[in-house]
Scaffold this motif. Sequence first.
Motif, PDB file in Angstrom:
ATOM      1  N   LYS A  94      53.442  39.223  23.187  1.00 22.14           N
ATOM      2  CA  LYS A  94      53.494  40.630  23.620  1.00 22.14           C
ATOM      3  C   LYS A  94      53.359  41.613  22.462  1.00 22.14           C
ATOM      4  CE  LYS A  94      56.662  39.488  27.453  1.00 22.14           C
ATOM      5  NZ  LYS A  94      56.966  38.112  27.009  1.00 22.14           N
ATOM      6  N   ILE A  95      53.558  41.155  21.230  1.00 14.83           N
ATOM      7  CA  ILE A  95      53.565  42.095  20.110  1.00 14.83           C
ATOM      8  C   ILE A  95      52.237  42.055  19.357  1.00 14.83           C
ATOM      9  CG2 ILE A  95      56.062  41.908  19.917  1.00 14.83           C
ATOM     10  CD1 ILE A  95      55.754  40.191  17.498  1.00 14.83           C
ATOM     11  N   ASN A  96      52.044  43.015  18.487  1.00 12.56           N
ATOM     12  CA  ASN A  96      50.781  43.172  17.773  1.00 12.56           C
ATOM     13  C   ASN A  96      50.751  42.304  16.515  1.00 12.56           C
ATOM     14  OD1 ASN A  96      48.838  44.454  15.785  1.00 12.56           O
ATOM     15  ND2 ASN A  96      48.406  45.686  17.592  1.00 12.56           N
ATOM     16  N   HIS A  97      49.701  41.486  16.413  1.00 18.34           N
ATOM     17  CA  HIS A  97      49.525  40.610  15.256  1.00 18.34           C
ATOM     18  C   HIS A  97      48.276  40.971  14.453  1.00 18.34           C
ATOM     19  CE1 HIS A  97      51.596  38.074  18.403  1.00 18.34           C
ATOM     20  NE2 HIS A  97      52.458  37.991  17.417  1.00 18.34           N
ATOM     21  N   ASP A  98      47.641  42.082  14.809  1.00 14.57           N
ATOM     22  CA  ASP A  98      46.311  42.370  14.269  1.00 14.57           C
ATOM     23  C   ASP A  98      46.277  42.417  12.743  1.00 14.57           C
ATOM     24  OD1 ASP A  98      45.409  42.506  16.853  1.00 14.57           O
ATOM     25  OD2 ASP A  98      45.245  44.694  16.913  1.00 14.57           O
ATOM     26  N   LEU A  99      47.241  43.076  12.128  1.00 15.73           N
ATOM     27  CA  LEU A  99      47.185  43.231  10.685  1.00 15.73           C
ATOM     28  C   LEU A  99      47.388  41.907   9.962  1.00 15.73           C
ATOM     29  CD1 LEU A  99      46.853  44.955   8.226  1.00 15.73           C
ATOM     30  CD2 LEU A  99      49.268  45.603   8.378  1.00 15.73           C
ATOM     31  N   CYS A 100      48.411  41.163  10.346  1.00 20.41           N
ATOM     32  CA  CYS A 100      48.661  39.873   9.693  1.00 20.41           C
ATOM     33  C   CYS A 100      47.461  38.940   9.845  1.00 20.41           C
ATOM     34  CB  CYS A 100      49.909  39.218  10.268  1.00 20.41           C
ATOM     35  SG  CYS A 100      51.466  39.761   9.513  1.00 20.41           S
ATOM     36  N   VAL A 101      46.949  38.829  11.063  1.00 22.32           N
ATOM     37  CA  VAL A 101      45.818  37.930  11.288  1.00 22.32           C
ATOM     38  C   VAL A 101      44.601  38.399  10.496  1.00 22.32           C
ATOM     39  CG1 VAL A 101      44.213  37.041  13.014  1.00 22.32           C
ATOM     40  CG2 VAL A 101      46.654  37.185  13.529  1.00 22.32           C
ATOM     41  N   SER A 102      44.396  39.698  10.434  1.00 22.37           N
ATOM     42  CA  SER A 102      43.246  40.237   9.693  1.00 22.37           C
ATOM     43  C   SER A 102      43.360  39.952   8.207  1.00 22.37           C
ATOM     44  CB  SER A 102      43.129  41.741   9.943  1.00 22.37           C
ATOM     45  OG  SER A 102      42.904  42.015  11.312  1.00 22.37           O
ATOM     46  N   ILE A 103      44.575  39.972   7.686  1.00 21.52           N
ATOM     47  CA  ILE A 103      44.786  39.647   6.271  1.00 21.52           C
ATOM     48  C   ILE A 103      44.433  38.191   6.001  1.00 21.52           C
ATOM     49  CG2 ILE A 103      46.570  39.333   4.498  1.00 21.52           C
ATOM     50  CD1 ILE A 103      47.956  41.837   5.709  1.00 21.52           C
ATOM     51  N   PHE A 104      44.933  37.289   6.847  1.00 21.39           N
ATOM     52  CA  PHE A 104      44.612  35.873   6.656  1.00 21.39           C
ATOM     53  C   PHE A 104      43.124  35.618   6.861  1.00 21.39           C
ATOM     54  CE2 PHE A 104      49.230  35.257   7.556  1.00 21.39           C
ATOM     55  CZ  PHE A 104      49.543  34.608   6.367  1.00 21.39           C
ATOM     56  N   ASN A 105      42.532  36.305   7.827  1.00 22.75           N
ATOM     57  CA  ASN A 105      41.099  36.185   8.045  1.00 22.75           C
ATOM     58  C   ASN A 105      40.317  36.631   6.820  1.00 22.75           C
ATOM     59  OD1 ASN A 105      38.645  36.109  10.040  1.00 22.75           O
ATOM     60  ND2 ASN A 105      38.547  38.113   9.079  1.00 22.75           N
ATOM     61  N   ALA A 106      40.753  37.721   6.195  1.00 25.76           N
ATOM     62  CA  ALA A 106      40.028  38.270   5.051  1.00 25.76           C
ATOM     63  C   ALA A 106      39.960  37.298   3.886  1.00 25.76           C
ATOM     64  CB  ALA A 106      40.677  39.583   4.611  1.00 25.76           C
ATOM     65  N   VAL A 107      40.974  36.439   3.758  1.00 27.79           N
ATOM     66  CA  VAL A 107      40.988  35.489   2.639  1.00 27.79           C
ATOM     67  C   VAL A 107      40.532  34.093   3.064  1.00 27.79           C
ATOM     68  CG1 VAL A 107      42.757  36.761   1.385  1.00 27.79           C
ATOM     69  CG2 VAL A 107      43.455  34.953   2.960  1.00 27.79           C
ATOM     70  N   GLY A 108      39.969  33.986   4.269  1.00 25.82           N
ATOM     71  CA  GLY A 108      39.369  32.722   4.680  1.00 25.82           C
ATOM     72  C   GLY A 108      40.355  31.679   5.131  1.00 25.82           C
ATOM     73  N   ILE A 109      41.420  32.088   5.824  1.00 20.23           N
ATOM     74  CA  ILE A 109      42.437  31.152   6.300  1.00 20.23           C
ATOM     75  C   ILE A 109      42.446  31.125   7.830  1.00 20.23           C
ATOM     76  CG2 ILE A 109      44.916  30.683   6.409  1.00 20.23           C
ATOM     77  CD1 ILE A 109      45.164  31.718   3.580  1.00 20.23           C
ATOM     78  N   TYR A 110      42.241  29.921   8.381  1.00 24.24           N
ATOM     79  CA  TYR A 110      42.277  29.717   9.826  1.00 24.24           C
ATOM     80  C   TYR A 110      43.709  29.538  10.318  1.00 24.24           C
ATOM     81  CZ  TYR A 110      37.213  28.880   9.727  1.00 24.24           C
ATOM     82  OH  TYR A 110      35.856  29.012   9.573  1.00 24.24           O
ATOM     83  N   MET A 111      43.883  29.611  11.642  1.00 26.14           N
ATOM     84  CA  MET A 111      45.197  29.467  12.258  1.00 26.14           C
ATOM     85  C   MET A 111      45.145  28.410  13.361  1.00 26.14           C
ATOM     86  SD  MET A 111      46.240  33.481  12.827  1.00 26.14           S
ATOM     87  CE  MET A 111      44.961  33.613  14.102  1.00 26.14           C
ATOM     88  N   LEU A 112      46.132  27.526  13.353  1.00 24.57           N
ATOM     89  CA  LEU A 112      46.402  26.639  14.482  1.00 24.57           C
ATOM     90  C   LEU A 112      47.668  27.147  15.148  1.00 24.57           C
ATOM     91  CD1 LEU A 112      45.568  23.214  12.840  1.00 24.57           C
ATOM     92  CD2 LEU A 112      44.494  24.104  14.921  1.00 24.57           C
ATOM     93  N   ILE A 113      47.575  27.497  16.409  1.00 28.72           N
ATOM     94  CA  ILE A 113      48.643  28.206  17.112  1.00 28.72           C
ATOM     95  C   ILE A 113      49.309  27.287  18.136  1.00 28.72           C
ATOM     96  CG2 ILE A 113      49.195  30.191  18.570  1.00 28.72           C
ATOM     97  CD1 ILE A 113      48.156  31.013  15.837  1.00 28.72           C
ATOM     98  N   ASP A 114      50.626  27.161  18.058  1.00 27.93           N
ATOM     99  CA  ASP A 114      51.379  26.481  19.117  1.00 27.93           C
ATOM    100  C   ASP A 114      51.594  27.473  20.262  1.00 27.93           C
ATOM    101  OD1 ASP A 114      53.051  23.705  18.187  1.00 27.93           O
ATOM    102  OD2 ASP A 114      52.100  24.860  16.596  1.00 27.93           O
ATOM    103  N   VAL A 115      51.241  27.074  21.478  1.00 29.64           N
ATOM    104  CA  VAL A 115      51.365  27.999  22.613  1.00 29.64           C
ATOM    105  C   VAL A 115      52.762  27.982  23.217  1.00 29.64           C
ATOM    106  CG1 VAL A 115      48.914  27.824  23.193  1.00 29.64           C
ATOM    107  CG2 VAL A 115      50.551  26.285  24.313  1.00 29.64           C
ATOM    108  N   ASN A 116      53.550  26.965  22.905  1.00 28.41           N
ATOM    109  CA  ASN A 116      54.889  26.844  23.481  1.00 28.41           C
ATOM    110  C   ASN A 116      55.936  27.505  22.591  1.00 28.41           C
ATOM    111  OD1 ASN A 116      54.323  24.866  25.814  1.00 28.41           O
ATOM    112  ND2 ASN A 116      53.402  23.836  24.068  1.00 28.41           N
ATOM    113  N   SER A 117      57.115  27.702  23.147  1.00 30.02           N
ATOM    114  CA  SER A 117      58.250  28.193  22.382  1.00 30.02           C
ATOM    115  C   SER A 117      59.509  27.510  22.893  1.00 30.02           C
ATOM    116  CB  SER A 117      58.383  29.721  22.509  1.00 30.02           C
ATOM    117  OG  SER A 117      59.244  30.072  23.572  1.00 30.02           O
TER     118      SER A 117
END
Length: 477
Positions: A94-117
């Motif tokens: 529900k919250i905004n992740h745009d800045l953090c993800v954009s920072i990691f994207n800018a330095v060429g880092i992919y994300m593997l996301i767990d969908v569960n909690s």
Amino acid sequence: MSRTFSLILAILLLYATFVSAVQNVKVQGADFVNSVTSNRLQIIGVAYQPGGSAGFQEGSGIDPLSNGTLCLRDAALMQQLGVNTIRIYNLDPKINHDLCVSIFNAVGIYMLIDVNSPLPNQSLDPGNLEGSYSSDYLNHIFSVVEAFKGYPNTLGFFGGNENMNTVGTGGTVPPYLRAVTRDLKNYIAKNSPRTIPVGYSAADVAEILTDSWAYLSCNINGQANDPSRSDFFGLNSYTWCGPTSPTANYQASGYDTLLSTFGDTSIPVFFSEYGCNKVEPRVFDEVPVLYGNMTSFMSGGLVYEYYEETSNNFGLVSFYSNDTAQLLIDYDNLQKQFNTLNIKALQSMNSSATSIQSPKCSTSLISSSGFNNSFNLPSIPSGAQTLIDHGISNPNQGKLVTVTDTAVTLPVYSSGGTLLKNLAIKPLPNDESNTPGGTSTSSGASPSTSKKGAAGRIEVSLGGAVGTAFIMGYFFL
């Protein structure tokens, strides 16, 4: 127009085309492959869960990708370490992740996301499979897809983590895991502009490991594009335990048996966690093996873990109550190992791996008597098909924003206690993922003679605003 101004304008126009640092990755046979360059992607990664389990508090506006100031610091340190992928376990869609993800994207880092909690109705319960596999549960995991489908550096989603962690759960859980994979992939196919891989992270339980992989990676009824089939298979393994450990070699650690288990895999297999700490400090002497003779059947791995949680001794970086951070010896040792890797060789395509076809599901694939050998999957819960067909209501859909500040403002100290100066991210051009050996800590961040102040170690707080220094728009020199 002066020649100098024209040159500056040309450079600015050139960099203006660099909207994202990474290209989408696809699964091709047993490899992850860059969809544009066709280079193989070997995962060189770390587990990233700031604050541990306390770092995720639903309704608080806080999760591991909510604070841009912290993400900028961590991205700079990961870029220097040589990381190209992070795994994030617990996220609030529900919250905004745009800045953090954009920072990691800018330095060429992919994300593997767990969908569960770990929260109610947000994961499968092995003790109540029928009850926990509900429309509410699917609505939650679909909301995670919505939040991260728009980011080009979303490498994939883990549909489950260690749901089969005993021989008993191997008898009951498998059909539900395939059902969740089916529902996630059908949702992505209907509601995402691109295909995003979905897979599973397995516990290292010897009695059921081979059957878990075989069950999840086959095609039911020989379907070429069976949506219930896992696109990749992760293994949480801690068997290689350092140079003075009796398991510190290819045979004693059991790495040799992985070849007999996964040697003919039809999907990418990698360590979704590794890094035994029975011998400290960790020297990570398994790294040259993992990225050496094991690359014929393994796609790399993720070291557990980036943040040092209270007294767990798995961290690469420690954090203090005054917002300072300090690299640990484990960080230095891992960086040395990563810097020895032959990246060009790792990126080379393996034609035999990319051409392997998945077998048809059958009881003959299952070797142990107690493991589930039925491929009759539970039907989708009532009302959930509407979610797939039309999308969830009011989704929070993330998108890249541009990053103008590259310099890290929070103090970071070397493992020897000297302040690192000039620590910053270095945005990469299109098509590039981060690689080891580009910029070491000593050259990229200059040590200062200042010493860190005395501060008790605590779990880092993720509260507070992102900071006004971050605005939309890429920053290039």
